[in-house]
Design an enzyme around this catalytic site. Structure first.
Site, short mmCIF file in Angstrom:
data_model
loop_
_atom_site.label_atom_id
_atom_site.label_comp_id
_atom_site.label_asym_id
_atom_site.label_seq_id
_atom_site.Cartn_x
_atom_site.Cartn_y
_atom_site.Cartn_z
N CYS A 51 0.71 -1.07 -0.36
CA CYS A 51 -0.26 0.18 0.20
C CYS A 51 0.88 0.95 0.23
O CYS A 51 0.74 2.23 -0.32
CB CYS A 51 -0.85 -0.24 1.20
SG CYS A 51 -1.60 -1.37 1.82
N CYS A 124 -1.96 3.14 3.26
CA CYS A 124 -3.22 1.98 3.74
C CYS A 124 -4.00 2.72 4.66
O CYS A 124 -4.04 3.76 4.94
CB CYS A 124 -1.78 1.21 4.04
SG CYS A 124 -2.23 -0.16 5.73
N LYS A 126 -5.42 3.58 7.83
CA LYS A 126 -5.40 4.40 8.78
C LYS A 126 -4.99 6.14 8.23
O LYS A 126 -5.27 7.36 8.81
CB LYS A 126 -4.78 3.90 10.30
CG LYS A 126 -5.58 3.07 10.41
CD LYS A 126 -7.14 3.16 10.00
CE LYS A 126 -8.26 2.00 10.56
NZ LYS A 126 -7.91 0.90 9.53
N CYS A 196 -5.76 -2.34 -1.67
CA CYS A 196 -5.94 -3.08 -1.56
C CYS A 196 -6.85 -3.08 -2.29
O CYS A 196 -7.45 -1.79 -2.33
CB CYS A 196 -6.82 -3.75 -0.02
SG CYS A 196 -5.36 -4.44 1.29
N GLU A 445 -10.95 -5.43 13.15
CA GLU A 445 -11.31 -5.42 12.41
C GLU A 445 -11.78 -6.98 12.59
O GLU A 445 -10.52 -7.62 13.04
CB GLU A 445 -10.32 -4.71 10.99
CG GLU A 445 -10.53 -3.22 10.94
CD GLU A 445 -10.04 -3.66 9.47
OE1 GLU A 445 -10.26 -2.23 9.59
OE2 GLU A 445 -9.72 -4.00 8.80
N SER A 471 -12.77 -5.05 8.22
CA SER A 471 -12.52 -4.60 7.56
C SER A 471 -13.34 -4.11 6.76
O SER A 471 -14.40 -4.08 6.37
CB SER A 471 -11.22 -5.65 7.03
OG SER A 471 -11.44 -5.45 5.54
#
Length: 570
Positions: A51, A124, A126, A196, A445, A471
Site C-alpha cells: 500500500c 494504507c 489509517k 487493497c 477488525e 474491514s
C-alpha cells in the site's frame, strides 16, 4: 507573500532566528529560500506493505511541483500499520490507534516547525483519515494525495484481491479447496504496489476525500503503478502552492455539506463502514456539526450505483478505467444527491464532475434509476442492544431483518476458532464483545472471522454483532461499532448464549429479546499488553465509536464517564 505573513517567518525572519537559519542552511537552504513558503511533504512510505512501498518515488515529483510553483519542499515521514498484515493478530490492535499517532505526528512536525502548508502522501487505511484529521487540526493550506490502488491479481482467469485470500482460508478449512489452491490464491492476489483493490477502506476514504475537496479530482483514482501517477503528483505539488498563495485553508473544504457528500459517496459505492468512524473523526477535528445519524440518512436516500468488491464484481483499477470517482460523482450530481463546494484544484466540485468521461459500454457504475441495490451500503441502528448506536453493513445482500439465537464470544480468537471448527450454524447471531475501542483496546477488525464465514458458506445465513469493527473487505449482514461497548458495561456485556436477538434495519432497531437488566456485565479482563504504553494511553483517552473513536486530552478515565458520552436514543 508579504513580509511577516508566512507561518515560517517564525523560524526564518529576524536576528533572533539566526540559529534556526544556520541549521536550515546546513540542509541546503539559502536566503532566497527563506523568503519562500515552506511546504511539508509528509510521507507515510514504508517497505512493509504494498500500500505504501511506492510513496517514496511519488515524493520526488510532488517536491518538484512545489519548487516550480515557488515553494520550498520539506520532507517528513510518519508511520503506517498494515491492516492486511496484522489482521487476525494482536497487532491489529495497533491499526486504529495508529490513526491518532499519525495525526499527532503530522501536527507536531508541521506545527512545530511553523511550516506554511502541507501535502500528505497516503496509502494504507489509517493514513488517509489521519492526514485529513491533521490538516483539520492545523488548519493550514494543504491537500492529500493517495498512492493509488493495487492492480488486481489473476487466478483461474478471474480478477482477485486480498479479500479472496482471506475467504480462501475459510474455504480451505471447510475442505472446499485444497491447501495447494490456497497457496495459488495467496501468490496471485497482490501483484505489486498499491492499496487493497476493492472498495475497501483505503479506496473508500480516497474517494471520500475527493468528494470533500481535499484531494484533486481524479488524482486518487490513478492506480499505483500507472505511468500517469507521477504527473498527478507533480500537479499536486503545484496545487498546494496555489492554496498557499490564495490563503485557502483546510477547514474551508471540511464542511458539513462536504462531509455529507463524502457519506453519500460511501453509501453509493457500498464502501467500508470504517468511513463512519473516520468521517466522524475528521468532523470533530474540524469542529463541524456532523453526527452518526447522517450516515443513515445518506444510505436511505442513496442507492448503490457502483458494482465494486467486496460484494460486487469490479476492483478500483477497473473503476478508474470506467470513469472513476468523477463518473460516480456526476451520476450523483445529476440525480441531485450531492451539493456543490470548493476543491483544492480551485474549481468547484460540480465543475470538475461536469467533465467526467464515461468509457463506452462500462457497467461498473450504473444509473440511479437502475442501481445495483436500492439503498446504500450501511444503516445506523439503535435499541436495547445498542442504545448509543451501531453500524450495519448491508453490501451484497438484501436482508434488512434477521432474528436468531445469540452465540456469544469474548474475543475475536474465540470466534475464529468456533468458525473453523464448524461450531457456527445457519441462523445464529454471532456476538463478539470486548473488542471495542476502549476494551480491545484498539477496536480490531473482524475480517478473519467474516471471511472465514463466507469461506464456509455461511455468509448469507448468519448475522454478526460486535463492539469491534469490520474491514472494508467484509460483506454480509454485519453489525459493528456497538455502543456503549462491553468494557463500559453496555448491554452487549450482558448477553448470554441463546438470547434471541432481533435486527430490523428499516425500523433502525437492534434488540435483545430477553430480560438482561438484572444481569451483571460479563467481566472484561484487560488485554495483557495494554497495561502500559500506547494501548494503555489510548484506552484511557478514547471516545466511543459513535463519536469516531477519537482521543481527547480530557477523555474518559472510567467506564461510567465513557458510557455517559454516548448519545442515548431510546
Amino acid at each position: 507573500m508579504t513580509e511577516q505573513k508566512k507561518n515560517s517567518d517564525q523560524i526564518t525572519r529576524g536576528p533572533a532566528r539566526a540559529p534556526a537559519r544556520a541549521m536550515l542552511r546546513a540542509t541546503g537552504m539559502t536566503d532566497a529560500d527563506f523568503a519562500k513558503p515552506m511546504v511539508a511533504v509528509v510521507n507515510s512510505y514504508s517497505s512493509v506493505t504494498p500500500c505504501n512501498m511506492h510513496l517514496r518515488e511519488l515524493a520526488g515529483p510532488v517536491s518538484e511541483g512545489v519548487r516550480k510553483a515557488g515553494g520550498v519542499p520539506i520532507d517528513f515521514n510518519t508511520i503506517v500499520v498494515s491492516d492486511g498484515i496484522t489482521m487476525g493478530t494482536e497487532g491489529m490492535r495497533a491499526s486504529l490507534v495508529s490513526r491518532e499517532t499519525i495525526t499527532d505526528s503530522i501536527e507536531l512536525a508541521v506545527g512545530g516547525h511553523a511550516l506554511d502548508a502541507a501535502i500528505i502522501l497516503v496509502g494504507c487505511d489509517k493514513t488517509i483519515p489521519a492526514a485529513a484529521m491533521a490538516l483539520a487540526r492545523l488548519n493550514i493550506p494543504g491537500l492529500i494525495l493517495y498512492g493509488g490502488s493495487i492492480m488486481p491479481g489473476r487466478h483461474k482467469g478471474k480478477a482477485i484481491t486480498i479479500q479472496d485470500v482471506f475467504e480462501a482460508v475459510g474455504a480451505c478449512a471447510a475442505g472446499r479447496i485444497s491447501e495447494e489452491e490456497l497457496g495459488e490464491v495467496e501468490r496471485a492476489a497482490c501483484p505489486g504496489a498499491g492499496a487493497c483493490g476493492g472498495q475497501f477502506t483505503a479506496n473508500t476514504m480516497a474517494m471520500a476525500l475527493t468528494f470533500m475537496g481535499l484531494s484533486p479530482m481524479g488524482a486518487n483514482d490513478i492506480p499505483a503503478v500507472h505511468p500517469d501517477k507521477f504527473a498527478a503528483a507533480e500537479r499536486c505539488g503545484k496545487l498546494v502552492m496555489d492554496l498557499v498563495k490564495s490563503g485557502t485553508r483546510a477547514r474551508e473544504f471540511i464542511t458539513t455539506n462536504s462531509l455529507r457528500n463524502a457519506a453519500t459517496a460511501v453509501a453509493a459505492t457500498a464502501g467500508s463502514t470504517n468511513a463512519v468512524l473516520h468521517l466522524l473523526a475528521i468532523a470533530r477535528e474540524a469542529g463541524r456539526d456532523f453526527s452518526i445519524d447522517e450516515f443513515d440518512a445518506a444510505s436511505r436516500n442513496t442507492p448503490v450505483i457502483a458494482d465494486l468488491k467486496p460484494a460486487g464484481r469490479y476492483t478500483a483499477a477497473e473503476l478508474f478505467e470506467a470513469g472513476g470517482t468523477a463518473l460516480v460523482g456526476k451520476t450523483l450530481m445529476d440525480a441531485g444527491l450531492i451539493s456543490d463546494g470548493p476543491t483544492v484544484s480551485g474549481r468547484s466540485l460540480f465543475d470538475e464532475l461536469a467533465e467526467a468521461v464515461e468509457r463506452p459500454g462500462q457497467d461498473a457504475v450504473l444509473s440511479v434509476g437502475n442501481p445495483v441495490q436500492a439503498r446504500g451500503g450501511f444503516g445506523i441502528l439503535y435499541g436495547s442492544l445498542a442504545p448509543g448506536g451501531c453500524v450495519a453493513k448491508l453490501a451484497g445482500h438484501n436482508r434488512l431483518t434477521f432474528e436468531g439465537p445469540a452465540r456469544v464470544f469474548n474475543s475475536e480468537e474465540e470466534t475464529f476458532a468456533a468458525v473453523e471448527n464448524g461450531a457456527i450454524q445457519a441462523g445464529d447471531v454471532i456476538v463478539i464483545r470486548g473488542e471495542g475501542p476502549k476494551g480491545g483496546p484498539g477496536m480490531r477488525e473482524m475480517l478473519a472471522v467474516t471471511a472465514a464465514l463466507v469461506g464456509r458458506g455461511l455468509g448469507d445465513s448468519v448475522a454478526l454483532v460486535t463492539d469491534g469493527r469490520f474491514s472494508g473487505a467484509t460483506h454480509g449482514l454485519m453489525i459493528g461499532h456497538v455502543t456503549p461497548e462491553s468494557a463500559c458495561g453496555g448491554p452487549i456485556s450482558k448477553v448470554a448464549d441463546g438470547d434471541p436477538i432481533r435486527i430490523d434495519v428499516d425500523a433502525r432497531r437492534i434488540d435483545v429479546l430477553a430480560d438482561i437488566d438484572a444481569r451483571q456485565p460479563h467481566p472484561h479482563p484487560p488485554f495483557a499488553g495494554a497495561a502500559t504504553g500506547v494501548l494503555a494511553k489510548y484506552a484511557q483517552l478514547v471516545s466511543s465509536a459513535s463519536e469516531g473513536a477519537i482521543t481527547r486530552a480530557t477523555g474518559p478515565d472510567s467506564t461510567q464517564s465513557n458510557a455517559q458520552q454516548e448519545r442515548i436514543v431510546p
